[in-house]
Design a protein around this motif. Structure first.
Motif, PDB file in Angstrom:
ATOM      1  N   GLY A  28       0.791  -1.225   0.000  1.00 31.62           N
ATOM      2  CA  GLY A  28       0.000   0.000   0.000  1.00 31.62           C
ATOM      3  C   GLY A  28       0.820   1.270   0.000  1.00 31.62           C
ATOM      4  O   GLY A  28       0.304   2.345   0.292  1.00 31.62           O
ATOM      5  N   GLY A  29       2.101   1.161  -0.320  1.00 30.56           N
ATOM      6  CA  GLY A  29       2.952   2.343  -0.351  1.00 30.56           C
ATOM      7  C   GLY A  29       3.696   2.611   0.938  1.00 30.56           C
ATOM      8  O   GLY A  29       4.522   3.514   1.014  1.00 30.56           O
ATOM      9  N   GLY A  30       3.384   1.835   1.997  1.00 27.59           N
ATOM     10  CA  GLY A  30       4.108   2.006   3.259  1.00 27.59           C
ATOM     11  C   GLY A  30       3.996   3.406   3.815  1.00 27.59           C
ATOM     12  O   GLY A  30       2.911   3.946   4.031  1.00 27.59           O
ATOM     13  N   ARG A  31       5.128   4.043   3.995  1.00 29.98           N
ATOM     14  CA  ARG A  31       5.177   5.400   4.559  1.00 29.98           C
ATOM     15  C   ARG A  31       4.691   6.447   3.553  1.00 29.98           C
ATOM     16  O   ARG A  31       4.313   7.554   3.935  1.00 29.98           O
ATOM     17  CB  ARG A  31       6.613   5.694   4.992  1.00 29.98           C
ATOM     18  N   SER A  32       4.712   6.099   2.262  1.00 32.20           N
ATOM     19  CA  SER A  32       4.263   7.027   1.222  1.00 32.20           C
ATOM     20  C   SER A  32       2.758   6.984   1.021  1.00 32.20           C
ATOM     21  O   SER A  32       2.221   7.729   0.195  1.00 32.20           O
ATOM     22  CB  SER A  32       4.953   6.694  -0.113  1.00 32.20           C
ATOM     23  N   SER A  33       2.079   6.136   1.743  1.00 27.85           N
ATOM     24  CA  SER A  33       0.632   5.985   1.585  1.00 27.85           C
ATOM     25  C   SER A  33      -0.118   7.203   2.118  1.00 27.85           C
ATOM     26  O   SER A  33       0.326   7.872   3.059  1.00 27.85           O
ATOM     27  CB  SER A  33       0.157   4.740   2.337  1.00 27.85           C
ATOM     28  N   ALA A  34      -1.288   7.443   1.537  1.00 22.42           N
ATOM     29  CA  ALA A  34      -2.156   8.517   2.036  1.00 22.42           C
ATOM     30  C   ALA A  34      -2.611   8.238   3.465  1.00 22.42           C
ATOM     31  O   ALA A  34      -3.069   9.155   4.162  1.00 22.42           O
ATOM     32  CB  ALA A  34      -3.362   8.681   1.122  1.00 22.42           C
ATOM     33  N   ARG A  35      -2.477   7.000   3.919  1.00 20.55           N
ATOM     34  CA  ARG A  35      -2.886   6.670   5.288  1.00 20.55           C
ATOM     35  C   ARG A  35      -2.011   7.371   6.328  1.00 20.55           C
ATOM     36  O   ARG A  35      -2.411   7.545   7.473  1.00 20.55           O
ATOM     37  CB  ARG A  35      -2.871   5.159   5.484  1.00 20.55           C
ATOM     38  N   GLU A  36      -0.836   7.809   5.920  1.00 22.17           N
ATOM     39  CA  GLU A  36       0.033   8.591   6.814  1.00 22.17           C
ATOM     40  C   GLU A  36      -0.656   9.868   7.275  1.00 22.17           C
ATOM     41  O   GLU A  36      -0.356  10.386   8.351  1.00 22.17           O
ATOM     42  CB  GLU A  36       1.351   8.915   6.086  1.00 22.17           C
ATOM     43  N   THR A  37      -1.599  10.379   6.478  1.00 24.36           N
ATOM     44  CA  THR A  37      -2.243  11.649   6.815  1.00 24.36           C
ATOM     45  C   THR A  37      -3.159  11.552   8.031  1.00 24.36           C
ATOM     46  O   THR A  37      -3.619  12.579   8.535  1.00 24.36           O
ATOM     47  CB  THR A  37      -3.044  12.210   5.622  1.00 24.36           C
ATOM     48  N   ILE A  38      -3.422  10.337   8.508  1.00 23.06           N
ATOM     49  CA  ILE A  38      -4.214  10.199   9.738  1.00 23.06           C
ATOM     50  C   ILE A  38      -3.559  10.959  10.878  1.00 23.06           C
ATOM     51  O   ILE A  38      -4.218  11.675  11.641  1.00 23.06           O
ATOM     52  CB  ILE A  38      -4.388   8.711  10.102  1.00 23.06           C
ATOM     53  N   GLY A  39      -2.251  10.834  11.011  1.00 17.35           N
ATOM     54  CA  GLY A  39      -1.541  11.549  12.066  1.00 17.35           C
ATOM     55  C   GLY A  39      -1.650  13.045  11.915  1.00 17.35           C
ATOM     56  O   GLY A  39      -1.795  13.784  12.895  1.00 17.35           O
ATOM     57  N   ARG A  40      -1.596  13.525  10.680  1.00 14.97           N
ATOM     58  CA  ARG A  40      -1.715  14.963  10.430  1.00 14.97           C
ATOM     59  C   ARG A  40      -3.098  15.478  10.846  1.00 14.97           C
ATOM     60  O   ARG A  40      -3.224  16.547  11.443  1.00 14.97           O
ATOM     61  CB  ARG A  40      -1.508  15.261   8.939  1.00 14.97           C
ATOM     62  N   VAL A  41      -4.132  14.703  10.484  1.00 20.73           N
ATOM     63  CA  VAL A  41      -5.498  15.130  10.798  1.00 20.73           C
ATOM     64  C   VAL A  41      -5.740  15.091  12.309  1.00 20.73           C
ATOM     65  O   VAL A  41      -6.384  15.994  12.867  1.00 20.73           O
ATOM     66  CB  VAL A  41      -6.521  14.254  10.048  1.00 20.73           C
ATOM     67  N   ALA A  42      -5.220  14.070  12.979  1.00 20.22           N
ATOM     68  CA  ALA A  42      -5.382  13.985  14.434  1.00 20.22           C
ATOM     69  C   ALA A  42      -4.710  15.175  15.119  1.00 20.22           C
ATOM     70  O   ALA A  42      -5.283  15.801  16.026  1.00 20.22           O
ATOM     71  CB  ALA A  42      -4.803  12.668  14.945  1.00 20.22           C
ATOM     72  N   ALA A  43      -3.506  15.508  14.685  1.00 22.25           N
ATOM     73  CA  ALA A  43      -2.807  16.664  15.251  1.00 22.25           C
ATOM     74  C   ALA A  43      -3.504  17.961  14.864  1.00 22.25           C
ATOM     75  O   ALA A  43      -3.604  18.902  15.670  1.00 22.25           O
ATOM     76  CB  ALA A  43      -1.356  16.683  14.775  1.00 22.25           C
ATOM     77  N   GLY A  44      -3.999  18.010  13.629  1.00 22.83           N
ATOM     78  CA  GLY A  44      -4.712  19.201  13.169  1.00 22.83           C
ATOM     79  C   GLY A  44      -5.961  19.466  13.979  1.00 22.83           C
ATOM     80  O   GLY A  44      -6.339  20.626  14.194  1.00 22.83           O
ATOM     81  N   ALA A  45      -6.614  18.398  14.455  1.00 25.91           N
ATOM     82  CA  ALA A  45      -7.809  18.566  15.288  1.00 25.91           C
ATOM     83  C   ALA A  45      -7.471  19.306  16.575  1.00 25.91           C
ATOM     84  O   ALA A  45      -8.238  20.154  17.043  1.00 25.91           O
ATOM     85  CB  ALA A  45      -8.421  17.204  15.607  1.00 25.91           C
TER      86      ALA A  45
END
Length: 367
Positions: free
Chosen positions: A122-139
């Protein structure tokens, strides 16, 4: 791997891979005393989670966040906040073939070129799933901004050739349609366009617009820490973003100074303001108190079902059909990611501004 940490005063580090046990983020620099619960964060994660419509990947993940540290009795303690989201529906076997070749439009080749090794699931670290951390912090950042009177509104401005009509703009409609447009008529047209691409086993891109209200004047710096430069870096760090513009953006290149300049005036209360906002709310790298407006161009999803040409790791030409569960369009789920990255930049800039003038320090610390 360097480059997973973002921010200066309000600093985040995201971690995890698409098909690892979990993904998450550590936030350092959040002030103590902010009321914060998992539901505050979950609201934003729900906006980006998969499987919500026929226009997102069918991968079913609840993306339920857990707060691991930094909160006591419902308030931040000033210590690092650790947030985790477990991956529960990964199907790594869908990606076993791509270990031997490079998918067009993906980071497979460049990852191999840099590290000589890659997590192909799934792309590993390059996956769009990495953005979960960004959204959690953004909240968390958005809750701090709300306390400061700053509001951020992001939405799909265009999908393929379909753009919203400013005359039909209604912010309340953004999350009432699956493409996150503030114009229900345009949303219906966009859905039809996406469906047509899906019939052709293809994908499409679009434009996300973000509007920020309530930023005081003078936030940012005039050289390397320009507010617009930091916004550009933050937004362009999102994997699918291929373009960024603020205010009139590229159309300013076709304008004249007499048109593009924003005349200063005063409002009815005597406050300095601008008659127009071609600059998009930032002058000389610093906010000018008017609405900050920027746009991000999102590329079409590179994982498509139709046959594509590529090469193996050994350079042998092959034709492929990508398997797995993929979004036919990235734009709607990226809306909250853009909003989150903007929030991280803004709260960091506000915190850094507290040391810009001696009277700020004097007024804060005087008895």
């Amino acid at each position: 791997m360097a480059g997973s940490t973002f921010g200066n005063q309000f600093k985040i580090t995201t971690w995890g891979e698409s098909h690892g046990k979990a993904v998450g983020v550590v936030i350092d620099g959040c002030p103590a005393g902010l009321a914060l619960t998992e539901s505050d964060i979950q609201y934003y994660l729900n906006l980006r989670k998969p499987g919500q419509s026929r226009y997102t990947t069918p991968r079913k993940e609840e993306d339920a966040v857990e707060i691991m540290s930094g909160i006591f009795e419902g308030r931040t303690t000033g210590t690092p906040i650790s947030l985790i989201v477990y991956n529960k529906n990964a199907r790594s076997s869908d990606y076993s073939d791509i270990a031997r070749y490079y998918r067009p439009g993906h980071a497979d080749y460049t990852f191999d070129a840099k590290y000589g090794f890659r997590d192909y699931r799934g792309g590993g670290r390059s996956s769009a799933r990495e953005t979960i951390g960004r959204v959690a912090a953004g909240a968390v950042a958005m809750k701090l901004l709300e306390a400061c009177g700053v509001k951020i509104c992001a939405y799909s401005k265009a999908i393929g050739p379909v753009s919203i009509n400013p005359a039909h703009f209604n912010a309340e409609d953004i999350f009432n349609n699956p493409v996150y447009m503030p114009d229900m008529q345009a949303a219906a047209e966009a859905e039809a366009f996406i469906a047509a691409q899906m019939e052709k086993q293809d994908s499409c891109g679009g434009i996300i617009e973000c509007r920020i209200q309530g930023m005081p004047a003078g936030i940012g710096d005039p050289v390397f820490e320009k507010l617009n430069a930091n916004l550009a870096k933050a937004i362009c760090s999102i994997g699918a973003v291929k373009g960024f513009e603020i205010g009139d953006g590229f159309s300013a290149a076709r304008s004249q100074g007499s048109v593009n300049n924003d005349a200063f005036t005063t409002d009815t209360a005597g406050h300095i303001t601008k008659a127009t906002n071609h600059a998009g709310g930032i002058l000389g790298g610093m906010s000018d108190s008017s609405e900050i407006i920027f746009r991000a161009a999102i590329k079409p999803t590179p994982s498509i079902s139709r046959t594509q040409h590529t090469v193996t790791r050994e350079g042998e030409p092959i034709d492929i059909q990508i398997k797995g569960r993929h979004d036919p369009i990235i734009v709607p789920r990226a809306v909250v990611v853009v909003q989150s990255m903007a929030a991280l930049v803004l709260i960091d800039a506000l915190m850094q501004n507290m040391t810009a003038r001696v009277d700020y320090l004097r007024d804060f610390y005087k008895n």
